[in-house]
Design an enzyme around this catalytic site. Sequence first.
Site, PDB file in Angstrom:
ATOM      1  N   GLY A 102       7.286 -53.819 -11.873  1.00 48.11           N
ATOM      2  CA  GLY A 102       6.101 -54.143 -12.658  1.00 48.11           C
ATOM      3  C   GLY A 102       6.180 -55.578 -13.120  1.00 48.11           C
ATOM      4  O   GLY A 102       7.191 -56.264 -12.890  1.00 48.11           O
ATOM      5  N   LYS A 103       5.120 -56.030 -13.771  1.00 45.13           N
ATOM      6  CA  LYS A 103       5.077 -57.425 -14.224  1.00 45.13           C
ATOM      7  C   LYS A 103       6.234 -57.744 -15.158  1.00 45.13           C
ATOM      8  O   LYS A 103       6.731 -58.852 -15.198  1.00 45.13           O
ATOM      9  CB  LYS A 103       3.762 -57.699 -14.949  1.00 45.13           C
ATOM     10  CG  LYS A 103       2.634 -57.983 -13.992  1.00 45.13           C
ATOM     11  CD  LYS A 103       1.420 -58.505 -14.722  1.00 45.13           C
ATOM     12  CE  LYS A 103       0.271 -58.660 -13.722  1.00 45.13           C
ATOM     13  NZ  LYS A 103      -1.008 -58.789 -14.352  1.00 45.13           N
TER      14      LYS A 103
END
Length: 472
Positions: A245-246
């Site tokens: 994920g980011k």
Amino acid sequence: MTIRTRFAPSPTGYLHVGGIRTALFAFLVARQAGGQFILRLEDTDKKREVPGSAEHLIASLKSLGLHYDEGPDIGGPFAPYKQSERLEIYRQWAQKLIDAGRAYADPYTADEIQAFRDQATAHKQAFLYRHYRPDNPPAWDGTQPLRFKTEPKAYHYHDEVMGDITTNSEVVDDFILIKSDGYPTYNFSHIVDDAEMQVTHVIRGQEFISSMPNYLALYDALGLTHPVFAHMPHILNEQGNKKLGKRDGAKDVLDYIRDGYLPETLDSFIATMGWNDGTEQEVFTMDELITKFSLDRVQRSGARFDEKRLLWMNGQFIRELPLDDLINRVEYFWPESAKKHPEDYKRSVLALAQDRLKTLKDLPMLTNYFFEDPAPQPQLILDNKQLKKLSADEINNLLELVKTSFEACDDWQAGALQICLNRLLEQTGQSPAVLFSLVRIVTTWAPFSPQLNDTLSLLGRERTLDRLAFRL
Ligand code: GLU
């Protein structure tokens, strides 16, 4: 048959590593076969569109050398390559389905559909729209959603990565082809465009596998033979326990380039996240990737994103670059202090630093002391494992001895300096770990530096002797 692959991103944000990997694999499959690689912008979800992201992803592809043969900015035989400019084409294909009795206007309001959904939940059943299909739908006037009238059946198909897959008829439903805002859904438009653009291989993320039965039903209804499918497994975080994920630190590819990673490192790193050629080889040039890549060697399970491996790989690529090439690439990475120095001096500095560069951004830290006198940082001496055993007097006496001894050295070539350094070991009775660390620290005040004799030779006699005058 000419192999044609496409990368079909939606302009909804920056290009993450998973997206780039899909693009890279599609590019490799096309290049390997002497076919074409297409860029198609899937901009039909106007609510999710982020301004500027189309330009950004085009810049990202170009910076990695993933040049496409057809695309929105360069055109091609099947232009336009931007879905929002192809609405008339989708309408024509939708009309074919309406004429064949395979599409109908959805007369329900959102509340009515929600009520059906609640009803299904109350009966502990999965909601399927087709169970509520209207008997006499109104004529489609473009203001209602247009739905596919499915004829559910079981499917068997082959995926180049995931293998043979069987699905049952229960998962096929009457999905929306064209929304009430006039834009097609991805589910409809990608099938129309892949057919129109003669795409032979659909390479995309595994999140689309669950919709495959619906897509296969639509290929059938349109009388199309479907392309080859290859769904890519997710990229996982460093621990390998969840989808990347980011927050896991993976940056936009353009940020990696700005941070001094080479495009060829990123290509090799991204290709080897979940693919190998069956050997231990980890670093591949683009030419090697084009020759060796194959979809059937992409692993089915998620691949880990390991930033330490990326850093290591970048160092490997930098080391292999010819100096003439490297010098052009570091143009924007020199420290401010280097600006006024002649090109051939900078070139010699770079030749020395090359082996130690992990990213191009390390250049100032590794070379600043060649261009200006660094501020002394006595802490480097006090923290040094070997040097902290000595008192300040001992350090100062050693420095005095070193300075006097070097003053007697006239030849400042690296070879002659090594002889001086070895002689100093005998004179002082110190180990290289003590003596050379001390000389290295006071002449550079940097945490790392290249070979000591090479460093001193390039610094020159005067600057070396000046810096050796430091006392604790
Ligand atoms: N527009 C889709 C996405 O960005 C593309 C999927 C595909 O390659 O078909 O996820």
